[in-house]
Scaffold this active site. Sequence first.
Site, short mmCIF file in Angstrom:
data_model
loop_
_atom_site.label_atom_id
_atom_site.label_comp_id
_atom_site.label_asym_id
_atom_site.label_seq_id
_atom_site.Cartn_x
_atom_site.Cartn_y
_atom_site.Cartn_z
N PHE A 136 82.52 100.09 77.75
CA PHE A 136 81.62 100.63 76.75
C PHE A 136 80.42 99.69 76.66
O PHE A 136 80.59 98.47 76.66
CB PHE A 136 82.34 100.72 75.41
CG PHE A 136 81.58 101.45 74.34
CD1 PHE A 136 81.49 102.83 74.35
CD2 PHE A 136 80.93 100.74 73.33
CE1 PHE A 136 80.78 103.50 73.37
CE2 PHE A 136 80.21 101.41 72.35
CZ PHE A 136 80.14 102.79 72.37
N ASP A 205 90.06 94.91 75.01
CA ASP A 205 89.51 95.84 74.02
C ASP A 205 90.47 97.03 73.92
O ASP A 205 90.68 97.76 74.89
CB ASP A 205 88.12 96.30 74.48
CG ASP A 205 87.43 97.22 73.48
OD1 ASP A 205 88.13 97.97 72.77
OD2 ASP A 205 86.19 97.22 73.43
N TYR A 230 88.83 103.14 63.40
CA TYR A 230 88.40 104.47 62.95
C TYR A 230 88.74 105.58 63.93
O TYR A 230 88.42 106.74 63.69
CB TYR A 230 86.89 104.48 62.64
CG TYR A 230 86.01 103.82 63.68
CD1 TYR A 230 85.69 104.46 64.86
CD2 TYR A 230 85.50 102.56 63.46
CE1 TYR A 230 84.87 103.87 65.81
CE2 TYR A 230 84.69 101.93 64.38
CZ TYR A 230 84.37 102.59 65.56
OH TYR A 230 83.57 101.99 66.49
N LYS A 231 89.39 105.25 65.03
CA LYS A 231 89.79 106.29 65.99
C LYS A 231 91.22 106.72 65.68
O LYS A 231 91.46 107.44 64.72
CB LYS A 231 89.63 105.77 67.41
CG LYS A 231 88.20 105.34 67.77
CD LYS A 231 88.10 104.91 69.21
CE LYS A 231 86.77 104.22 69.52
NZ LYS A 231 85.59 105.07 69.32
N ARG A 381 84.61 115.30 76.63
CA ARG A 381 85.78 114.50 76.25
C ARG A 381 86.58 115.23 75.17
O ARG A 381 86.01 115.69 74.18
CB ARG A 381 85.36 113.13 75.70
CG ARG A 381 84.78 112.18 76.70
CD ARG A 381 84.79 110.75 76.17
NE ARG A 381 84.49 110.67 74.73
CZ ARG A 381 84.65 109.58 73.99
NH1 ARG A 381 85.10 108.47 74.54
NH2 ARG A 381 84.34 109.56 72.71
#
Length: 407
Positions: A136, A205, A230-231, A381
Site C-alpha cells: 500500500f 502490516d 477499521y476494517k 475489490r
Amino acid sequence: MSELQRIAEELDAADPLAGVRGSFVLDDVTYLDGNSLGALPAHVPARVENVVRRQWGELRIRSWEESGWWTAPERIGDRIAPLVGAAAGQVVVGDSTSVNVFKALVAAVRMAQEDGRTGAAAGPVRDEILVDATTFPTDGYIAESAARMTGCALRPVAPAEVPSALGDRTAAVLLNHVDYRTGRLHDLPALTAAVHAAGAYAVWDLCHSAGALPVGLDEHGVDLAVGCTYKYLNGGPGSPAYLYVRRDLQPRFDSPLPGWNSHAEPFGMRSDYAPASGALRGRVGTPDILSLLALEAALDVWDEDGVSVAAVRTKSLQLTDFFLRCVGAYVPDGRVESVTPAAHAERGSQVALRCDDASEVMKRLIERGVVGDYRAPDVLRFGFTPLYVGFADVERAARVLARTLVG
C-alpha cells in the site's frame, strides 16, 4: 429459485456464525467493502453516548482514572492481541497505521544496527531496508523516510523474492500479510524465518488480515507488527491503529517518536526522556479517547458472540469459494478475470476481479445495491467479512455483477 440461490440458503442455514449478523447495523444493501471500512456494531452508539455524556460530560478530568482512559491503549491492545495470535502485554493501541509503521521500522533498523556494533563478530553495517514492492503506497512512503533517517538504502522487492534478496547488510524488512489489491496472502511464517536467518528484523502490516484470518505473531516469532482497526475489526472510520512489539524486544525498542505518554514518569515532566517499560514504549501523545473507546466497544462482538478467528477463517474461505463459483456461473466468459489466488493458503478474505472499465462498473454496482470498491487501473475489490456477510449476499453480488456487465 436458481440452484445457486438454493445452495446459498442451505449454507446460510448451516452457518455457525449466522447469528452474529444481528450484532451489526445493516440494511438491504449487499455490503462487501468491510476490507475498507467495517460495518457498525449495533451497541457502539450507546457506548459512545455514555463516553460523551457521562465520562466526558459529567466526570470530565476524573475519567482519566475513574473511567480507565489512561490505561485504554494497553487494555484495548490486550483485547486485540488474541486476534493476531499474541499474548497480553505486547500490543498497544494508538496513532495511525502510518505512524506505527514509522515507529516499528525505525526501531527495527536501530536494533539491527546495534546488533552489528555489539555482536561477537563484527560484520558489514546493516544499512539496507527491504520493502514489499506491491505495498500500500503509504507504507512505501514511510519506508523511504525511515531509510533517509537511518542512513539506509531502500530496496523494493516482491514478497516471493525476499529470501533471495536478503543479505548481511539487510537491517529490516517491511511486508504486507495480505496484498491490498489482489487479496494474496503471503507466507508470514516462512518469510519471517528467512528474515531472521539473515540476521534482520521482520515488520508486518496486518491491515488486511487481522480479524479475518489467523496470524500467529507469537507462534512465528514476528518481531514487530502494525495494523488498522477499521476494517475487519469494525472499529469505525479512522479508529486508531495498533503496534505489536515482541516481549523480548521491548527493552530494546527505541521509538523515533518519544512522546510524554511513553515516558517512564509521564507526569514527572522531566526534560530528559526515559522510556517506559514494556509495550507502553509504543505510546506517543495523548490518546484519542473517543475513537479508542468506540473501538473497545466494537471488539465486544468477538467476546459476547463467542467468535473464534478459526471459525471466521473457515467461513471466509467458504464465502470466497462460493463467490468465485457464482461469478463463474453467472458472468459471461472473458468479462472478468480473478487476480486473487485460488489456493486457500494464498488467499486473504477478499476477491479481486480485473475487468474493463472497472471504475464505471463499480459505480453501477453500488447504484444497484452491491457495495465493493475499485482500485486503479482495472480491479473490482470485494471484501468478505464473515461476521456479517452471508452466502445469499454472495450469490446476489455475483448475479448483480453479471447483469451489470451485460447491460
